[in-house]
Design an enzyme around this catalytic site. Structure first.
Site, PDB file in Angstrom:
ATOM      1  N   LYS A   1       4.529  -0.266   4.744  1.00 55.47           N
ATOM      2  CA  LYS A   1       5.556  -1.277   4.644  1.00 55.47           C
ATOM      3  C   LYS A   1       6.648  -0.497   3.867  1.00 55.47           C
ATOM      4  O   LYS A   1       7.964  -0.763   4.467  1.00 55.47           O
ATOM      5  CB  LYS A   1       5.169  -2.476   4.195  1.00 55.47           C
TER       6      LYS A   1
ATOM      7  N   GLN B   1       0.312  -8.775  -0.555  1.00 58.38           N
ATOM      8  CA  GLN B   1      -0.471  -8.372   0.308  1.00 58.38           C
ATOM      9  C   GLN B   1      -1.949  -9.088   0.146  1.00 58.38           C
ATOM     10  O   GLN B   1      -2.551  -9.102  -0.949  1.00 58.38           O
ATOM     11  CB  GLN B   1      -0.754  -6.770   0.078  1.00 58.38           C
TER      12      GLN B   1
ATOM     13  N   ASP C   1       6.595 -13.577   4.851  1.00 58.65           N
ATOM     14  CA  ASP C   1       5.377 -13.529   5.887  1.00 58.65           C
ATOM     15  C   ASP C   1       5.572 -14.885   6.492  1.00 58.65           C
ATOM     16  O   ASP C   1       4.667 -15.136   7.474  1.00 58.65           O
ATOM     17  CB  ASP C   1       4.207 -13.368   4.926  1.00 58.65           C
TER      18      ASP C   1
END
Ligand code: NAP
Length: 285
Positions: A52, A96, A119
């Site tokens: 990422k 994460q 997200d």
């Protein structure tokens, strides 16, 4: 023989477009910023975070990773999220998953400011997706939609079957296909006569996490088959939920694993970060 959908090529095209967009935003004084938070030392999570950060660098997005020890308390993580929520140079926040067991994932997701929730897991963003008026889409379903678009196959009025009903893939995926005017069926582990249902699908999206589960007899000839799975076969080799060798002669379009949905997920995270920067920077484009 199916046309193989090249996720790497679609992803590269979108990243080129985004690189130009980020450069234009920078010219206008806005540098999109992503904060990536990793708690603990999970090796797979470390790889995801590294990828990422690398994607951010490639596109010109400013990124910063926050690495916390595995015994971090929920309170300490919530404090960090509060600080990132307040920072003006941070437009997207990604924590994460999975998190260590002393930290409640739902509390962490709820603490992220919805306008920085790249997200799209926050309840407010999930609700907006259901309503069909969203700013962010969860990255994997958004990537699948781009891959379907790349085939040129029209979705309107088609039978779409999604196998899997997780909050991160199956459910939002089904909702997106509904918004695209498909007739949508969601299947799961209790579905009866699964092959009978999946054979109806003009578009079959598979997200179950079982290596080579979908075989040729479950696929309608000519169907678009999207394989979200990331599994290991009997030799430990990366493979998908679809038995590629048997389905390829039957399907019209098929994504490979690797090289299909995988490359799209991070690309869609980059898109969400740019969207967040534009919304927070007041430059809706
Ligand atoms: P998950 O949370 O484990 O959900 C799996 C779903 O599959 C559940 O809804 C389950 O049904 C259903 N299922 C399991 N066995 C089934 C069966 N025999 N027949 C029908 N349905 C069955 O998994 P996930 O997070 O959605 O991920 C799915 C796969 O996608 C995994 O391989 C994951 O690694 C991969 N993935 C890839 C990406 C990417 O970027 N490429 C991103 C995310 C996930 P129940 O609800 O009834 O249990």
């Amino acid at each position: 023989m199916a046309v193989i959908i090249d996720g790497k090529a679609v992803s590269a095209r979108l990243r080129r477009e985004m690189t130009a967009e980020v450069a234009a935003l920078k010219e206008a004084g806005l540098v999109p910023g992503l904060a990536v938070v990793l708690v603990g030392e999970d090796p797979a999570s470390q790889v995801y975070v590294r990828n990422k950060m690398r994607a951010c660098e490639e596109l010109g997005i400013r990124s910063r990773d926050y690495r916390l020890p595995g015994d971090t308390t929920e309170e300490a993580l919530l404090d960090l999220i509060g600080e990132l929520n307040r920072r003006e140079d941070v437009h997207g926040i990604l924590v994460q998953l999975p998190l260590p067991k002393q930290i409640r994932e739902e509390a962490v997701i709820a603490a992220i400011a919805p306008e920085k929730d790249v997200d799209a897991f926050h309840a407010r963003n999930v609700g907006k997706i259901v309503q069909g008026s969203y700013d962010f889409l969860p990255c994997t379903p958004a990537g699948v939609l781009e891959l379907i678009r790349s085939t040129g196959v029209s979705v309107t009025g088609k039978e779409c079957v999604v196998i899997g009903r997780s909050n991160i893939v199956g459910k939002p995926m089904a909702m997106l296909m509904l918004h695209e005017n498909a007739t949508v069926t969601i299947c799961h582990s209790r579905t009866q006569n699964l092959p009978q249902v999946t054979r109806r699908a003009d578009i079959l999206i598979v997200a179950i996490g079982k290596a080579k589960f979908v075989t040729a007899d479950m696929v309608k000839p000519g169907a678009v088959v999207i394989d979200v799975g990331m599994d290991r076969d009997e030799n430990g080799k990366l493979c998908g939920d679809v038995d590629f060798a048997s389905v390829e002669p039957v399907a019209g379009y098929l994504t490979p694993v690797p090289g299909g949905v995988g490359p799209m997920t991070i690309t869609m995270l980059m898109r969400n970060t740019i969207t967040a920067a534009k919304l927070l920077g007041g430059r809706r484009g």
